[in-house]
Design an enzyme around this catalytic site. Structure first.
Site, PDB file in Angstrom:
ATOM      1  CD  GLU A  19      -2.825  -1.269   0.114  1.00 13.86           C
ATOM      2  OE1 GLU A  19      -3.073  -0.212  -0.511  1.00 13.86           O
ATOM      3  OE2 GLU A  19      -3.335  -2.357  -0.189  1.00 13.86           O
ATOM      4  CB  CYS A  42      -1.012   7.454   1.429  1.00 11.21           C
ATOM      5  SG  CYS A  42      -2.452   6.476   1.928  1.00 11.21           S
TER       6      CYS A  42
END
Length: 481
Positions: A235, A269
């Site tokens: 991720e 993010c």
């Protein structure tokens, strides 16, 4: 500690465990690794009841340690109580509760009828736990991004070692305390430490490595997994674009973009990393975004209880170096002692500016004018696949063009960040923004092997499949074709 501001200044209830080095570190990893191998091998994680008990223990630990978690997040990132709750504590407990509600259904085999050629048979997929998992968490959401994957690992019937980020030391210590309260270390253990700890863990063979962090370290993790042919979930991140077309509702867009950018002081993010705005609405949007910043954080955001701080000096200096004073339309102020950087809008930015080189991961938002949606699509397509994309438009045709023509991990139409709140949506990247996905059922599947099984009855055993085959081809064509 009130319900909306910052936690009190009382000392944290728990300190970080002493960091191990050298042979002591390797001995501790070996001890945990062997204990977890035996725990998993004994089948103790397999029954549904055992998985549910583990999830309930984690939920109870979050509920009893809520103040500890919130204080730790304030110490590391200056998160307010409310932001810490809805982005970390509440988010994780909602994930656990969702998993508990649906686990029984997820565990049931997926059954289908087999083709006539192999009758009388039925096929099914059994969800097999992967086994020993290494979960490496980042510093920006140091509790949520640690225990949301752990939730999936538990649901799928696994054991796990969790490595929190040393860059968020108070949160790392809180993670260790949660694990100690909830689990036998042979089931789930937290191992704190820095680079040496990460390297020692990655040197071992895992059935699955789950990593959340930057692309550079992601490549290191992928190589470590390749050495042992371990399954790897990455991720990562990247420069997530936000496109605003001429048809957008500018008042709504301004609020939602500013909110999505400045949660956790931009250290997210999937935060909007840069803004592509059709020229006809550029000035109107920028004006409204300035007003939204003032509405959210006041005239001086450094005094706002709801505005975070940069994680450390290195990232602070990196971000300050990206600010071009000649292009600052709002903000730009900073204070190294507080690690404070004001919400900053930069206009007339070009693709060659330093702020456009890499993911920003901070409260700076570069804004570029575009002449058309096609130009925006071409601009995004020229860069690596982003983890997220946001489009503000009231045109269904614009929406269709972006969804069909641009590759990105996930995103929103007329919103930012909110796609993460739906547990039925897989969260993950594509290309340089990651591989694999999780959340909800997707977490259960991320930590499972979909084992294919064909079961054939004994009451019928047609001879057509056995030699000799002379004269059988025409019948085989009908069965197989």
């Amino acid at each position: 500690m009130d319900g909306s501001g910052s936690p009190g200044s009382a000392p944290l209830e728990v300190a970080a465990t002493p960091e191990l080095h050298g042979q002591a570190l390797h001995d501790r990893i070996d001890e945990l690794y062997e204990a977890q191998r035996q725990f998993f091998g004994a089948g103790r994680t397999l029954p549904q009841a055992a998985r549910e008990d583990a999830l309930r223990a984690l939920l109870h630990a979050f509920e009893t340690k809520e103040k500890l978690i919130i204080d730790a997040l304030h110490a590391d990132l200056h998160k307010s109580t409310t932001e810490a709750y809805f982005t970390e504590v509440g988010y994780t407990t909602a994930e656990i509760k969702h998993t508990l509600r649906h686990l029984g259904r997820w565990m049931k085999p997926d059954v289908s009828l087999a083709p006539l050629a192999i009758a009388p048979s039925r096929s099914y997929i059994h969800y097999q736990p992967l086994g020993l998992n290494l979960i490496v968490a980042p510093w920006n959401y140091p509790v949520q991004l640690a225990f949301a994957p752990v939730t999936g690992a538990l649901a799928a019937g696994n054991v796990a070692i969790l490595k929190p980020s040393e860059l968020a030391p108070a949160s790392s210590a809180a993670c260790a305390e949660i694990a100690r309260e909830a689990f036998d270390p042979a089931h789930v253990a937290v191992l704190e430490g820095g680079v040496e700890t990460s390297q020692a863990l990655l040197a071992r063979r895992w059935d699955h490595i789950f990593f959340t962090g930057g692309t550079g370290i992601g490549r290191v993790v992928a190589k470590a997994g390749a050495e042992h042919l371990s399954r790897v979930t990455l991720e990562l991140g990247g420069k997530s674009p936000c496109i605003v077309t001429a048809s957008a509702d500018l008042d709504v867009a301004a609020r939602r973009i500013v909110w999505g950018k400045l949660v956790n002081a931009g250290q997210t993010c999937v935060a909007p990393d840069y803004l592509l705005v059709e020229a006809s609405v550029h000035d109107g949007l920028v004006s409204r975004m300035k007003a939204a910043i003032r509405d959210f954080y006041g005239e001086d955001p450094s005094k706002s209880a709801d505005y975070g701080r940069i994680i450390n000096d290195r990232h602070f200096l990196r971000l300050v170096g990206l600010i071009d004073p000649d292009k600052v339309a709002h903000g730009g102020q900073h204070d190294r002692e507080q690690r404070y950087i004001a919400p900053t809008l930069m206009t007339d930015v070009s693709m060659d500016d330093r702020v456009m080189a890499d993911e920003i991961f901070g409260p700076l938002l570069p804004i570029m004018r575009i002449d058309s949606l096609d130009e925006a699509i071409a601009t995004v397509a020229a860069r690596p696949n982003p983890l997220a994309l946001y489009l503000f438009t009231q045109s269904g045709e614009d929406e269709r063009k972006v969804i069909e023509r641009v590759s990105f991990g996930g995103g929103c139409i007329n919103n930012t960040l909110a796609h993460l709140a739906d547990p039925d949506l897989p969260f993950g990247g594509v290309g340089e923004s990651g591989m694999g996905a999780y959340h909800g059922r997707n977490s259960f599947e991320a930590f499972s092997h979909r084992k294919s099984v064909l079961k054939t009855a004994n009451f019928l055993d047609p001879s057509i499949k056995y030699p000799p085959y002379e004269g059988k081809l025409k019948y085989m064509r009908k069965l197989v074709g």
